[in-house]
Design a protein around this motif. Structure first.
Motif, PDB file in Angstrom:
ATOM      1  N   MET A   1       0.837  -1.177   0.000  1.00  0.00           N
ATOM      2  CA  MET A   1       0.000   0.000   0.000  1.00  0.00           C
ATOM      3  C   MET A   1       0.881   1.239   0.000  1.00  0.00           C
ATOM      4  O   MET A   1       2.007   1.224   0.445  1.00  0.00           O
ATOM      5  CB  MET A   1      -0.866  -0.005   1.254  1.00  0.00           C
TER       6      MET A   1
ATOM      7  N   HIS B   1       5.331   0.474  -7.465  1.00  0.00           N
ATOM      8  CA  HIS B   1       5.264   0.062  -6.051  1.00  0.00           C
ATOM      9  C   HIS B   1       4.200  -1.025  -5.865  1.00  0.00           C
ATOM     10  O   HIS B   1       4.483  -2.105  -5.334  1.00  0.00           O
ATOM     11  CB  HIS B   1       4.955   1.299  -5.195  1.00  0.00           C
TER      12      HIS B   1
ATOM     13  N   HIS C   1       4.461  -5.310  -5.059  1.00  0.00           N
ATOM     14  CA  HIS C   1       3.817  -6.014  -3.952  1.00  0.00           C
ATOM     15  C   HIS C   1       3.300  -7.394  -4.358  1.00  0.00           C
ATOM     16  O   HIS C   1       3.092  -8.249  -3.498  1.00  0.00           O
ATOM     17  CB  HIS C   1       2.645  -5.198  -3.414  1.00  0.00           C
TER      18      HIS C   1
ATOM     19  N   GLU D   1       6.828  -3.054   3.167  1.00  0.00           N
ATOM     20  CA  GLU D   1       6.666  -1.753   2.510  1.00  0.00           C
ATOM     21  C   GLU D   1       8.006  -1.097   2.174  1.00  0.00           C
ATOM     22  O   GLU D   1       8.126  -0.430   1.150  1.00  0.00           O
ATOM     23  CB  GLU D   1       5.839  -0.800   3.394  1.00  0.00           C
TER      24      GLU D   1
HETATM   25 ZN    ZN Z   1       2.898  -0.601  -0.346  1.00  0.00          ZN
END
Ligand code: ZN
Length: 639
Positions: free
Chosen positions: A1, A312, A316, A350
């Motif tokens: 996220m 990004h 993930h 992250e």
């Molecule tokens: Zn993220």
């Protein structure tokens, strides 16, 4: 996220009492063989209401229905239970009374009557009007909608999310188009019938739909197709250039070159372009939900500032979905949406994703090498001057993530925020440059990613890890005290940020009176004047709100506080130009800057004893060290 705007509310979560094992054994066969029929009517989405009907198999006796609370990827109890309204539960036409659990507020207890084999559940979901927050915030306009299935279902307590099957049917507003990774059985008019899917896959597969909609293929590799689905508030907003499409295609090939395998059947970037939805990105195994301002992709500043978002969220799929910290998995599987998550390894989940997202933006051409360095300079300066690092170690920002996501911008510099994203970028750059240096250029972090996140690939799968697995994986690539390395950085309350990766990469953080192109784009896109490293304030250019102050900076020392309004600078009404010129003049003049501030109902005058002129961060080349930063962002894939 990834979040764009941090203001958001959550609901307090209390761990419910469960008896998973027994209940799961009893319930699993019932739901595996008989899918829950889910019908969602989204034709009212422009008026912010989704109508839900479910028919689910049931057995007589007590049953608890749950609304998903802990949402994968959001790392917190963000399920928007307050917006579930109009709940009606029936069997054979007879209404069954429900009672909310007084401890777990996401649980509804019912008694299934004798002889009943199924339940009819109906409720409405109100899409919130606020444009800040994550998927539980603004998700609809009169032109588009994003559906997150976790907001539109109840599920039986005790059944594992991987084994409960849902067969979904969706009606979208007439003539609206749509995109999703959820496999489709058939479609007719504005109605879509999906193939049965597990609760895990359903919640992992959001859908976007809209009037101004464009789907673009961005390449098939080894038979695996990739798509970008653009939903915007105008036709203009989705008219992205061929150059941008080519960069997205590069992103696909660069991830192939980096990881060597993919863990999805096909991949769908849902990109929502609106000023009236929440702005953030949320990852899934086979798709991502990316929401940005309406003109982001058609204006240069938006493209530059948001260049890493898709990279990004795509990363993930490997780092976060396929490989996931044990603490972010409930009951050994996705789902278990009533189980609190533990965020202590978010600096991998992250932090590494943040680093790879930036590197991949560089490798794909979404950023120039200079953009990468300019943004890295901004990150380095922000963390290197953050006064909160003297009291809160980095690891605490991860453990405390679910609270920090909700905090506002004022005093962020002192409080710290979800710093494991940005500081993760610095730390993983250190790891990458260390491996490159120690192995004399033979190895890099790319080798770790290929081994840790790569083969075998195929349909979505999940392989949990702990701290020791990361250390072991890195040691297999390059011998080093990785455990000591991470522990030092995670638990440090030293005042300075870890800038070793930048320095080992052949660059140094420096401040000059000139703004970089990235800095200008960021100020323009976020509508702010950022004078953090001169007088120590960041101001909203539209209404003069002081977004934050440097806690040890000149403005704060003079008495300026965040969340007040800047009215005038040296007796002249505030505009970005007036403010910037006044700061510039301090380099030569002797007079203090005088700020007229409105604090609530009261006006204050503050005189800043500052004489340093404008100061903005840059990376400058250190010729005594090889330029590893340029090697890191050079394309891996053959073009
Ligand atoms: Zn993220």
């Amino acid at each position: 996220m990834r979040l764009a705007a941090p203001k958001r509310f959550t609901i307090e979560s209390i761990m419910p009492i469960r008896n998973w094992l027994t209940a799961a054994l009893l319930l699993a066969p019932l739901y595996a063989q008989n899918p829950v029929r889910l019908r969602v009517d989204a034709t009212d989405a422009p008026r912010r209401v989704f109508h839900v009907q479910m028919t689910m198999p049931a057995k007589p006796g007590p049953l608890t229905l749950l609304y998903p609370e802990w949402i994968p990827g959001e790392h917190g109890p963000t399920g928007p239970i307050a917006n579930l309204v109009g709940l009606q539960i029936k069997s054979g036409g007879q209404t069954i009374p429900w009672r909310r659990d007084s401890v777990n507020l996401y649980a509804f207890h019912i008694e299934v009557p004798a002889g009943a084999a199924s339940l009819d559940v109906a409720f409405d979901f109100i899409a919130p009007p606020d444009a800040t927050g994550f998927s539980s915030s603004g998700s609809t306009t009169s032109e588009l909608a994003v559906l997150s299935w976790n907001q539109l279902i109840l599920y039986p307590q005790g059944a594992a999310a991987d084994s409960v099957q849902y067969q979904a049917n969706l009606r979208v507003p007439p003539s609206w188009r749509y995109g999703t990774a959820l496999p489709i059985e058939r479609e007719s008019g504005n109605e879509i019938e999906f193939k049965p899917a597990s609760l895990t896959t359903l919640i992992d597969s959001p859908l976007s739909t809209g009037r101004h909609y464009r789907t673009v293929g961005i390449g098939t590799e080894n038979g695996i197709p990739h798509y970008v689905h653009l939903a915007g508030d105008s036709d203009e907003s989705v008219a992205v250039s061929d150059e941008l499409v080519a960069q997205y295609k590069n992103l696909v090939t660069e991830t192939g070159a980096l990881f060597g395998a993919r863990h999805y059947r096909d991949y769908h970037f849902l990109v929502t372009l609106s000023d009236h939805v929440a702005h953030f990105g949320l990852e899934h195994h086979e798709s991502s939900d990316n929401r940005v301002k309406e003109r982001t992709l058609i204006e240069a500043s938006g493209r530059k500032v948001e260049a890493t978002l898709l990279a990004h969220e795509f990363t993930h799929s490997w780092n976060g979905k396929y490989r996931r910290p044990g603490g972010l998995i409930a009951n050994g599987a996705d789902g278990g949406y009533d189980t609190p998550m533990k965020g202590d390894l978010l600096w991998v989940y992250e932090g590494l994703t943040n680093y790879l997202g930036e590197v991949l933006a560089g490798r794909s051409g979404l950023w120039t090498p200079e953009d990468y360095r300019d943004q890295l300079a901004a990150t380095a300066a922000e963390l290197d001057t953050r006064s909160g690092r003297a009291w809160r170690p980095l690891e605490d920002t991860a453990v405390f993530a679910q609270v920090l996501y909700d905090t506002t911008d004022d005093f962020r510099e002192y409080r710290r925020s979800t710093d494991y994203y940005e500081e993760g970028s610095l730390i993983w750059l250190e790891v990458d440059t260390l491996i490159r240096q120690l192995s004399k250029g033979a190895k890099s972090l790319d080798d770790f990613c290929r081994a840790f996140h790569g083969a075998p690939g195929g349909a979505p799968a999940m392989k949990p890890y702990e701290f020791e697995d990361v250390v072991k994986g890195l040691s297999a690539i390059q011998a080093y005290d990785w455990s000591g390395f991470f522990n030092q950085r995670l638990h440090s309350t030293a005042p300075r940020a870890p800038l070793g990766g930048i320095e080992r990469g052949g660059w140094k953080l420096a401040y000059t009176p000139e703004r970089s192109e990235w800095w200008k784009a960021n100020e323009e896109y976020r509508k702010q004047v950022d004078l953090s490293y001169s007088i120590g304030i960041k101001v909203n250019e539209e209404d003069g709100t002081i977004i934050d102050i440097a806690y040890e900076g000149p403005a704060r020392k003079a008495g300026v506080t965040p969340s007040t309004k800047l009215i005038a600078v040296n007796n002249r009404g505030f505009t970005p130009v007036v403010l910037r010129e006044a700061v510039k003049a301090t380099a030569t003049g002797q007079q203090p800057i005088e700020l007229l501030i409105k604090n609530g109902e009261f006006y204050e005058v503050h005189r800043l004893d500052y004489h340093g002129g404008e100061r903005y961060p840059h990376l400058v080349r250190d010729q005594s060290v090889p330029d590893l930063l340029s090697q890191v962002t050079a394309p891996l894939a053959r073009r």
